[in-house]
Design a protein around this motif. Sequence first.
Motif, short mmCIF file in Angstrom:
data_model
loop_
_atom_site.label_atom_id
_atom_site.label_comp_id
_atom_site.label_asym_id
_atom_site.label_seq_id
_atom_site.Cartn_x
_atom_site.Cartn_y
_atom_site.Cartn_z
N ASP A 23 -3.24 -3.55 -2.32
CA ASP A 23 -3.49 -1.89 -2.74
C ASP A 23 -3.70 -2.56 -3.98
O ASP A 23 -3.41 -2.76 -5.31
CB ASP A 23 -3.19 -0.72 -2.25
CG ASP A 23 -3.61 0.54 -2.85
OD1 ASP A 23 -5.49 0.43 -2.88
OD2 ASP A 23 -3.11 1.02 -3.31
N GLU A 71 0.50 -1.34 0.21
CA GLU A 71 0.14 -0.13 -0.38
C GLU A 71 0.63 1.23 -0.25
O GLU A 71 1.30 1.60 1.08
CB GLU A 71 -0.94 0.11 1.60
CG GLU A 71 -1.72 1.09 1.43
CD GLU A 71 -2.64 1.63 1.36
OE1 GLU A 71 -2.31 2.74 0.07
OE2 GLU A 71 -3.81 1.00 0.90
N ASP A 72 1.20 2.12 -0.67
CA ASP A 72 1.45 3.18 -0.78
C ASP A 72 1.11 4.15 -0.28
O ASP A 72 1.91 5.23 0.16
CB ASP A 72 1.74 3.38 -2.63
CG ASP A 72 0.55 4.21 -2.90
OD1 ASP A 72 -0.44 3.64 -2.86
OD2 ASP A 72 -0.27 4.86 -4.27
N MET A 79 -4.26 0.75 -6.98
CA MET A 79 -3.22 1.89 -7.23
C MET A 79 -2.17 2.13 -6.52
O MET A 79 -1.74 2.35 -5.43
CB MET A 79 -4.03 2.97 -7.06
CG MET A 79 -5.25 2.85 -8.26
SD MET A 79 -5.18 2.78 -9.72
CE MET A 79 -3.82 3.83 -10.51
CA CA Z 1 -2.76 3.35 -3.64
#
Ligand code: CA
Length: 232
Positions: A54, A10-11, A56
């Motif tokens: 995630d 997850e960014d 994206m």
């Molecule tokens: Ca994301």
Amino acid sequence: MESKKILIIEDEKSISDIVKFNLTKEGFRADTAYDGQEGLDKALAGDFDLILLDVMLPSIDGFEICRKLREQSAVPIIMLTAKEEEVDKVLGLELGADDYITKPFGLRELIARIKANIRRTALTGNGSQNPANARDFSNLTIDMDRYEVRKDGKPLELTLREFELLKYLAEREDKVFSREQLLEDVWGYEYYGDIRTVDVTVRRLREKLEDDAGDPKYIMTKRGVGYYFRRP
Ligand code: CA
């Protein structure tokens, strides 16, 4: 028992941090990756019990990671989706994700999902030494202990979820279950989850099981109620 190890790909660091904090509090070990490639590398290298993924992400998106992981690993994957289009994609594509949860999600719900998915794996991953508990249904053989299904003697490649749905229905031949009931009993959620998940899994199961998925002989639809298993 050794604590379960979870990888969070997850960014958004704020989300990753709070999830990690809560997982640790619940007795899990958690590792993080903030980038797609890094996440994929870690997932392939590490011995994780579950991956939170995630959609994206920088460098490689979650769909691609899921597809790549599935080529090599059966680790449970829960996708973190942000938009309805992403949910449709998770459900529609043969990505092999085990579950998804839509942002913003509650931590209690997330933890419940994680536990349900890990529990399911634990039930099947221990290589039961019991003698085969196989049952024949016409030209279908379902080995309840070994999680194997054969049709005319040829093994079918079912996902864990597809197998569990089939097993559940076949063990209760001719009894009709609503989607909600199946979600609760097969997926193990109490209040969460999306009944479309049931329809998608039934559709995939039929494609693998039936001679003609459009005219099923095993997994039957009871219009307006739900599904049942029938011996042809
Ligand atoms: Ca994301």
